[in-house]
Design an enzyme around this catalytic site. Structure first.
Site, short mmCIF file in Angstrom:
data_model
loop_
_atom_site.label_atom_id
_atom_site.label_comp_id
_atom_site.label_asym_id
_atom_site.label_seq_id
_atom_site.Cartn_x
_atom_site.Cartn_y
_atom_site.Cartn_z
N THR A 82 -187.30 -19.12 -84.45
CA THR A 82 -187.78 -18.15 -83.44
C THR A 82 -186.78 -17.01 -83.23
O THR A 82 -187.10 -16.01 -82.61
CB THR A 82 -188.07 -18.85 -82.09
OG1 THR A 82 -186.97 -19.69 -81.77
CG2 THR A 82 -189.33 -19.67 -82.16
N GLY A 85 -183.96 -27.24 -73.01
CA GLY A 85 -182.52 -27.38 -72.90
C GLY A 85 -182.03 -26.95 -71.54
O GLY A 85 -182.11 -27.68 -70.55
N ARG A 86 -181.52 -25.72 -71.47
CA ARG A 86 -180.84 -25.23 -70.26
C ARG A 86 -181.63 -25.31 -68.96
O ARG A 86 -181.02 -25.58 -67.92
CB ARG A 86 -180.32 -23.81 -70.52
CG ARG A 86 -179.11 -23.81 -71.45
CD ARG A 86 -178.89 -22.49 -72.12
NE ARG A 86 -179.97 -22.18 -73.04
CZ ARG A 86 -180.03 -21.06 -73.76
NH1 ARG A 86 -179.08 -20.15 -73.64
NH2 ARG A 86 -181.04 -20.85 -74.58
N LYS A 145 -182.94 -34.69 -77.66
CA LYS A 145 -182.68 -34.04 -78.94
C LYS A 145 -181.18 -33.94 -79.14
O LYS A 145 -180.45 -33.44 -78.28
CB LYS A 145 -183.28 -32.64 -78.97
CG LYS A 145 -182.99 -31.89 -80.26
CD LYS A 145 -183.80 -30.61 -80.34
CE LYS A 145 -183.09 -29.39 -79.82
NZ LYS A 145 -181.97 -28.91 -80.64
N ASN A 204 -182.72 -33.43 -104.44
CA ASN A 204 -182.00 -34.70 -104.59
C ASN A 204 -180.99 -34.92 -103.46
O ASN A 204 -180.86 -36.04 -102.94
CB ASN A 204 -181.29 -34.72 -105.96
CG ASN A 204 -180.66 -36.06 -106.24
OD1 ASN A 204 -181.34 -37.09 -106.18
ND2 ASN A 204 -179.37 -36.06 -106.51
N THR A 205 -180.32 -33.86 -103.05
CA THR A 205 -179.32 -33.98 -101.98
C THR A 205 -179.99 -34.30 -100.65
O THR A 205 -179.51 -35.15 -99.89
CB THR A 205 -178.51 -32.66 -101.88
OG1 THR A 205 -177.89 -32.43 -103.14
CG2 THR A 205 -177.46 -32.72 -100.80
N ASP A 265 -181.97 -33.26 -84.72
CA ASP A 265 -182.30 -31.89 -85.14
C ASP A 265 -181.19 -31.33 -86.02
O ASP A 265 -180.36 -30.56 -85.57
CB ASP A 265 -182.48 -31.06 -83.85
CG ASP A 265 -182.77 -29.59 -84.10
OD1 ASP A 265 -183.22 -29.24 -85.20
OD2 ASP A 265 -182.56 -28.80 -83.17
N LEU A 266 -181.17 -31.76 -87.29
CA LEU A 266 -180.10 -31.31 -88.20
C LEU A 266 -180.60 -30.29 -89.21
O LEU A 266 -179.80 -29.77 -90.01
CB LEU A 266 -179.46 -32.53 -88.91
CG LEU A 266 -178.80 -33.55 -87.98
CD1 LEU A 266 -178.19 -34.69 -88.78
CD2 LEU A 266 -177.73 -32.90 -87.10
N LYS A 267 -181.89 -30.02 -89.23
CA LYS A 267 -182.47 -28.93 -90.05
C LYS A 267 -181.94 -28.91 -91.49
O LYS A 267 -181.33 -27.93 -91.92
CB LYS A 267 -182.21 -27.58 -89.40
CG LYS A 267 -182.82 -27.42 -88.01
CD LYS A 267 -182.66 -25.99 -87.51
CE LYS A 267 -183.28 -25.75 -86.15
NZ LYS A 267 -182.58 -26.39 -85.03
N HIS A 316 -181.51 -28.49 -95.43
CA HIS A 316 -181.98 -27.50 -96.39
C HIS A 316 -181.01 -27.49 -97.57
O HIS A 316 -179.91 -26.96 -97.47
CB HIS A 316 -182.04 -26.11 -95.71
CG HIS A 316 -182.67 -25.05 -96.54
ND1 HIS A 316 -182.90 -23.78 -96.08
CD2 HIS A 316 -183.14 -25.05 -97.82
CE1 HIS A 316 -183.48 -23.05 -97.03
NE2 HIS A 316 -183.63 -23.81 -98.10
N ASP A 317 -181.41 -28.10 -98.69
CA ASP A 317 -180.55 -28.17 -99.88
C ASP A 317 -181.43 -28.51 -101.06
O ASP A 317 -182.66 -28.51 -100.94
CB ASP A 317 -179.45 -29.24 -99.65
CG ASP A 317 -178.17 -28.94 -100.43
OD1 ASP A 317 -178.27 -28.56 -101.62
OD2 ASP A 317 -177.07 -29.08 -99.86
N ILE A 318 -180.85 -28.82 -102.21
CA ILE A 318 -181.69 -29.18 -103.36
C ILE A 318 -182.36 -30.52 -103.07
O ILE A 318 -181.84 -31.33 -102.29
CB ILE A 318 -180.88 -29.23 -104.69
CG1 ILE A 318 -179.74 -30.26 -104.62
CG2 ILE A 318 -180.34 -27.84 -105.03
CD1 ILE A 318 -179.06 -30.50 -105.95
O1 C5P Z 1 -181.65 -24.16 -73.71
P1 C5P Z 1 -182.95 -23.94 -74.40
O2 C5P Z 1 -184.14 -24.50 -73.65
O3 C5P Z 1 -183.15 -22.52 -74.87
O4 C5P Z 1 -182.81 -24.86 -75.72
C1 C5P Z 1 -183.75 -24.85 -76.76
C2 C5P Z 1 -183.31 -25.79 -77.84
O5 C5P Z 1 -184.23 -25.68 -78.92
C3 C5P Z 1 -181.94 -25.49 -78.42
O6 C5P Z 1 -181.37 -26.75 -78.79
C4 C5P Z 1 -182.23 -24.68 -79.64
O7 C5P Z 1 -181.26 -24.85 -80.65
C5 C5P Z 1 -183.56 -25.27 -80.10
N1 C5P Z 1 -184.37 -24.39 -80.92
C6 C5P Z 1 -184.84 -23.16 -80.46
N2 C5P Z 1 -185.63 -22.38 -81.28
C7 C5P Z 1 -185.94 -22.79 -82.52
C8 C5P Z 1 -185.49 -24.03 -82.99
C9 C5P Z 1 -184.70 -24.80 -82.15
O8 C5P Z 1 -184.58 -22.77 -79.34
N3 C5P Z 1 -186.72 -22.06 -83.28
#
Ligand code: C5P
Length: 232
Positions: free
Chosen positions: A119, A210-211, A32, A67-68, A59-61, A63-65
């Site tokens: 979340t 992630g971590r 990701k 057309n954009t 994962d750029l999420k 959110h705009d009008i």
């Molecule tokens: O390090 P960790 O396992 O917490 O990373 C979770 C990843 O998922 C991060 O990139 C975080 O931005 C993303 N994320 C999240 N909760 C969301 C949407 C995305 O933790 N609701």
């Protein structure tokens, strides 16, 4: 696509990212790329990781009008990523426009999923800051249904919501779930967490980790543990 583990590459530079990915000499993980890395290194980073043979969730999420978002998606479709996302809060019209923009002239497109409620948003903040008074899980299910009606492929949600999303939208509607931690690991700033095994049991299609992998002493072993618990 079947069940898979997606590694959140939350790094701020190309060098750090490639050093991390170099550790994986066997199986190429699904990765990701989020706002931090994309804004730091740009589309070239996406092309480079793709060229190394990884599947990519961008994962750029958006959110705009409408057309954009449509125009932005028609740029992103050329990056040949596997999964992209937007905020369902942008409305059904925005999601439909996004899908149109994302679809290539030959009819192919990356999968498109919607963020429901983040979340990090609590019932209290949703009520007070957003003036949405319904219970959070009902809001999430409503956003999921709207995303499905717009033609999207699934949602990003808490693993705790994945089972219910499948009940409401069907098993074929994808659930991509962050907030995953090993039973014996640190939780960090995530509040509502699940282990890879629990996420599998509840029916998540993809877990985003992630971590627990990026900060592990042995990231490859941590990734393989996720695969064992979630996929195998
Ligand atoms: O390090 P960790 O396992 O917490 O990373 C979770 C990843 O998922 C991060 O990139 C975080 O931005 C993303 N994320 C999240 N909760 C969301 C949407 C995305 O933790 N609701």
């Amino acid at each position: 696509m079947g069940k898979d583990v997606i590694i959140a590459c939350d790094f701020s530079s190309r060098e750090e990212t490639l050093n991390f990915l170099d550790k994986f000499t066997g199986r190429k993980p699904f990765v990701k790329i989020g706002m931090e890395l994309y804004y730091a290194e740009g589309p070239q980073m996406v092309r480079e990781i793709k060229a190394r043979g990884h599947k990519i969730f961008l994962d750029l999420k958006l959110h705009d009008i409408p057309n954009t978002v449509k125009k932005a998606m028609s740029v992103l479709r050329n990056l040949d990523v596997d999964l992209v996302n937007l905020h369902a809060a942008g409305t059904k019209a925005m999601m439909e426009a996004a899908l149109e923009g994302l679809t290539r002239p030959d009819g192919t497109r990356p999968l498109l999923i919607a963020v429901t409620q983040l979340t990090s948003t609590s019932q209290e903040r949703m009520e007070q800051d957003l003036l949405i008074k319904e219970p959070l899980d009902q809001v999430v299910m409503h956003y999921a249904k709207t995303a499905q009606q717009a033609g999207l492929d699934g949602v990003v949600c808490s693993p705790l919501e994945a089972g219910k999303v499948h009940e409401v939208c069907g098993e074929g509607f994808l659930t991509v779930t962050p907030g995953v931690r090993f039973a014996d690991g640190e939780v960090g700033d995530q509040v509502r967490v699940m282990t890879p095994e629990e996420a599998k049991r509840i029916g998540s299609d993809y877990i985003v980790v992630g971590r627990p992998i990026t900060k592990a002493e042995d990231p490859v072993a941590a990734y393989e543990r996720c695969i064992r618990e979630f996929v195998d």
